[in-house]
Design a protein around this motif. Structure first.
Motif, mmCIF file in Angstrom:
data_model
loop_
_atom_site.group_PDB
_atom_site.id
_atom_site.type_symbol
_atom_site.label_atom_id
_atom_site.label_comp_id
_atom_site.label_asym_id
_atom_site.label_seq_id
_atom_site.Cartn_x
_atom_site.Cartn_y
_atom_site.Cartn_z
ATOM 1 N N GLU A 154 0.824 -1.210 0.000
ATOM 2 C CA GLU A 154 0.000 0.000 0.000
ATOM 3 C C GLU A 154 0.855 1.255 0.000
ATOM 4 O O GLU A 154 0.553 2.225 -0.704
ATOM 5 C CB GLU A 154 -0.915 -0.011 1.223
ATOM 6 C CG GLU A 154 -1.850 1.159 1.293
ATOM 7 C CD GLU A 154 -2.789 1.084 2.490
ATOM 8 O OE1 GLU A 154 -3.598 2.006 2.621
ATOM 9 O OE2 GLU A 154 -2.700 0.136 3.277
ATOM 10 N N THR A 155 1.940 1.242 0.764
ATOM 11 C CA THR A 155 2.785 2.436 0.808
ATOM 12 C C THR A 155 3.429 2.713 -0.542
ATOM 13 O O THR A 155 3.566 3.871 -0.932
ATOM 14 C CB THR A 155 3.853 2.318 1.908
ATOM 15 O OG1 THR A 155 4.582 1.105 1.728
ATOM 16 C CG2 THR A 155 3.232 2.353 3.294
ATOM 17 N N GLU A 187 0.849 4.410 -2.689
ATOM 18 C CA GLU A 187 0.617 5.799 -2.287
ATOM 19 C C GLU A 187 1.797 6.702 -2.638
ATOM 20 O O GLU A 187 1.602 7.837 -3.060
ATOM 21 C CB GLU A 187 0.279 5.882 -0.799
ATOM 22 C CG GLU A 187 -1.016 5.204 -0.416
ATOM 23 C CD GLU A 187 -2.261 5.706 -1.153
ATOM 24 O OE1 GLU A 187 -2.248 6.827 -1.719
ATOM 25 O OE2 GLU A 187 -3.255 4.957 -1.169
ATOM 26 N N HIS A 215 -3.256 11.476 -1.381
ATOM 27 C CA HIS A 215 -2.211 10.458 -1.258
ATOM 28 C C HIS A 215 -1.401 10.633 0.019
ATOM 29 O O HIS A 215 -1.003 9.645 0.640
ATOM 30 C CB HIS A 215 -1.297 10.459 -2.489
ATOM 31 C CG HIS A 215 -1.955 9.854 -3.682
ATOM 32 N ND1 HIS A 215 -2.291 8.516 -3.746
ATOM 33 C CD2 HIS A 215 -2.368 10.400 -4.844
ATOM 34 C CE1 HIS A 215 -2.866 8.271 -4.902
ATOM 35 N NE2 HIS A 215 -2.937 9.401 -5.581
ATOM 36 N N ASN A 262 -3.647 9.180 2.724
ATOM 37 C CA ASN A 262 -3.662 7.713 2.636
ATOM 38 C C ASN A 262 -2.346 7.118 3.116
ATOM 39 O O ASN A 262 -2.324 6.104 3.813
ATOM 40 C CB ASN A 262 -3.918 7.267 1.202
ATOM 41 C CG ASN A 262 -5.348 7.435 0.779
ATOM 42 O OD1 ASN A 262 -6.238 7.656 1.587
ATOM 43 N ND2 ASN A 262 -5.579 7.331 -0.514
ATOM 44 N N ALA A 263 -1.243 7.720 2.707
ATOM 45 C CA ALA A 263 0.070 7.199 3.088
ATOM 46 C C ALA A 263 0.266 7.274 4.603
ATOM 47 O O ALA A 263 0.794 6.339 5.209
ATOM 48 C CB ALA A 263 1.169 7.971 2.356
ATOM 49 N N GLY A 270 -4.992 2.079 -2.257
ATOM 50 C CA GLY A 270 -4.381 1.439 -1.134
ATOM 51 C C GLY A 270 -5.434 0.461 -0.649
ATOM 52 O O GLY A 270 -6.581 0.530 -1.059
#
Length: 167
Positions: free
Chosen positions: A33-34, A37, A56, A59-60, A164
């Motif tokens: 996921e990282t 992002e 982003h 999210n990150a 993500g």
């Protein structure tokens, strides 16, 4: 800042399900996921999409990303904070976003470095994520979507670009 129009996916709601389907498919591609992002953030920086940069980053952070790394994304190639795989993903993202910047937009060396770190499924997810982020950037920049705004796809931090797993 005020949007020129509502998000086009709200005006033409039939557009939303296929886009969200692509978001969901990308999230099943096996990329961290990282990484998704960071790539989305970098593409959005290049394209000047404030709405997507904001999303982003949010999210990150939710995925556990540090401010130190987020602040360095714009200068990732000179920053010591990224893994070799992340660097390969970011390089591919930059080249695939700046297609008109060079005669060979995505040189074999860039592709091969990404392929060294990611299998075909992950590479496919990465290419789709880069393309989808570019789509979202073009929609949001053209219509001047303000950061933090919500729309039919969910809150800004959940619907700005490639997925993500939190979306």
């Amino acid at each position: 800042m005020q949007a020129r129009i509502e998000n086009p996916a709200e005006i033409i709601p039939e557009a939303l399900p296929p886009v969200l389907g692509l978001v969901k498919a990308i999230s099943k591609g096996g990329l961290p996921e990282t990484t998704l992002e960071l790539v989305g953030l970098r593409v959005s920086q290049i394209n000047g999409c404030t709405f997507c940069v904001d999303g982003h980053v949010r999210n990150a952070r939710k995925a556990g990303e540090s401010d130190e790394r987020l602040f360095a994304v714009s200068a990732w190639s000179d920053a010591p904070y990224f893994t070799d795989a992340e660097r390969a993903a970011l390089a591919l993202a930059e080249h695939a976003t700046r297609l008109s910047a060079r005669s060979d937009p995505v040189p074999d060396a860039i592709w091969n470095e990404a392929a060294r770190h990611f299998d075909e499924k992950q590479l496919s997810a990465l290419v789709l994520a880069i393309g989808l982020t570019n789509l979202f950037n073009r929609i949001n920049v053209t219509t001047k979507q303000p950061p933090g705004k919500t729309w039919a796809g969910g809150p800004a931090e959940g619907a700005v670009g490639p997925p993500g797993r939190r979306r």
